[in-house]
Scaffold this active site. Structure first.
Site, mmCIF file in Angstrom:
data_model
loop_
_atom_site.group_PDB
_atom_site.id
_atom_site.type_symbol
_atom_site.label_atom_id
_atom_site.label_comp_id
_atom_site.label_asym_id
_atom_site.label_seq_id
_atom_site.Cartn_x
_atom_site.Cartn_y
_atom_site.Cartn_z
ATOM 1 N N HIS A 63 80.295 67.432 53.814
ATOM 2 C CA HIS A 63 80.786 67.314 55.183
ATOM 3 C C HIS A 63 82.297 67.499 55.179
ATOM 4 O O HIS A 63 82.932 67.601 54.113
ATOM 5 C CB HIS A 63 80.381 65.972 55.801
ATOM 6 N N ASP A 67 88.465 63.435 52.548
ATOM 7 C CA ASP A 67 88.309 62.959 51.172
ATOM 8 C C ASP A 67 87.229 63.724 50.413
ATOM 9 O O ASP A 67 87.010 63.481 49.223
ATOM 10 C CB ASP A 67 88.011 61.450 51.147
ATOM 11 N N HIS A 68 86.580 64.678 51.096
ATOM 12 C CA HIS A 68 85.554 65.500 50.460
ATOM 13 C C HIS A 68 85.946 66.976 50.354
ATOM 14 O O HIS A 68 85.217 67.736 49.706
ATOM 15 C CB HIS A 68 84.232 65.376 51.223
ATOM 16 N N HIS A 140 75.692 60.449 59.619
ATOM 17 C CA HIS A 140 77.081 60.054 59.422
ATOM 18 C C HIS A 140 77.805 60.216 60.755
ATOM 19 O O HIS A 140 77.206 60.591 61.771
ATOM 20 C CB HIS A 140 77.694 60.915 58.312
ATOM 21 N N HIS A 269 81.400 56.499 45.579
ATOM 22 C CA HIS A 269 82.073 56.431 46.871
ATOM 23 C C HIS A 269 82.318 54.973 47.277
ATOM 24 O O HIS A 269 81.965 54.532 48.362
ATOM 25 C CB HIS A 269 81.234 57.168 47.926
#
Length: 309
Positions: A63, A67-68, A140, A269
């Site tokens: 996604h 932070d990804h 999410h 995570h």
């Protein structure tokens, strides 16, 4: 197959943990590999491993939270400096192409290799002789996907002892029999593949989920997985806060593994509020729901074994 965790923190890095990225070695020990998410600093983490960017074949983004993927543009540019860097495929939610193109346009970046970007929808996105990859939407705050990597069935073991007794010497005939072909010896004797090759065994299954609340698609993607990677941002008892932010507790991750009859669970995570001693206690709690639970940490390597044997 082997997984290497390059970043295991949620939201922001800590002194011990970088933000999310996972490498999956799919063609031998740390040779060619795939990358799942690329949080800021991912390429720096790679410098401390045996992984080389010219061996990177595919990148899967779960996604578009920073932070990804904030480490993606820099990693892509650095790959141009590696000799032999061939074509690279990126898969991710709608918007990933615009994100990459915008970063390159405003920085005047240029790549010395072919880049293919695919904006995915639920379903099978890769169907090749060695591996199939399926994706499904998770729950999410923004569109988030989980990935299910399925290795093709493995042919049975060749009974070399029996072949020796039959007078078959090592060589091309071994390969034909292994591939299911019947062969005829110079003497006229026919050797049937089924007589000297053991039964086919199912391939391994790895499930890597993006950020998510508990949901049916998470359970479905994780079904009988040999290894499930699930976020565990919050501790058990923090379900209300986890739901508010679109995440899971470590207990909910363990429940997903149990529901799906997965073989092994690796949780990652973690919120920066948890120190290493806290994480150890969280795993103890989760193990009461799913015994084979392991906490990921940066540079943890996990071999993916069939049935976790």
């Amino acid at each position: 197959m082997q997984i290497l965790f390059l970043g295991t923190s949620a939201g922001r890095p800590t002194k011990e943990r970088n933000v999310t990225s996972i490498a999956l070695s799919v063609h031998g020990h740390f040779n060619r590999f795939w990358l799942f998410d690329a949080g800021e600093g991912t390429q720096h983490r790679l410098l401390e491993t045996k992984l080389k960017l010219n061996k990177l074949e595919r990148i899967f983004i779960t996604h578009l939270h920073g932070d990804h993927l904030y480490g993606l543009p820099g990693l892509l540019c650095s790959r141009s400096y590696f000799d032999g860097a061939g074509p690279l495929q990126i898969y991710g939610p709608t918007g990933i192409r615009d994100y990459i193109e915008s970063a390159f346009r405003h920085s005047s970046a240029h790549l010395d290799y072919e880049l293919e970007v695919t904006e995915i929808e639920a379903g099978r996105i890769i169907d090749e002789p060695e591996y199939q990859v399926e994706v499904a939407e998770l729950d999410h705050r923004i569109l988030s996907f989980g990935y299910r990597i399925v290795e093709s069935p493995q042919s049975g073991k060749l009974d070399t002892g029996k072949l020796a007794r039959l007078g078959v010497q090592p060589g091309p005939l071994y390969g034909k029999l292994k591939n299911g072909e019947d062969v005829t010896l110079p003497t006229g004797q026919m050797i049937h593949s089924a007589e000297v090759v053991g039964p086919t065994s199912p391939g391994r299954i790895v499930t890597i989920l993006g950020d998510t609340r508990p949901c049916a698609n998470a359970d479905s993607l994780a079904r009988v997985a040999d290894l499930l990677v699930h976020e565990a941002t919050f501790a058990g008892g923090m379900e209300e806060k986890a739901n508010e932010y679109g995440h899971s507790t470590i207990i909910q991750a363990a429940q997903c593994a149990s529901n799906a009859q997965a073989k092994k669970l690796v949780v990652t995570h973690f919120s920066s509020r948890f120190g290493e001693e806290d994480v150890a206690r969280l795993v103890e709690d989760a193990s009461s729901v799913f015994p084979d639970t392991v906490a990921a940490y940066d540079y943890l390597e996990v071999d993916v074994l069939k049935g976790n044997n």
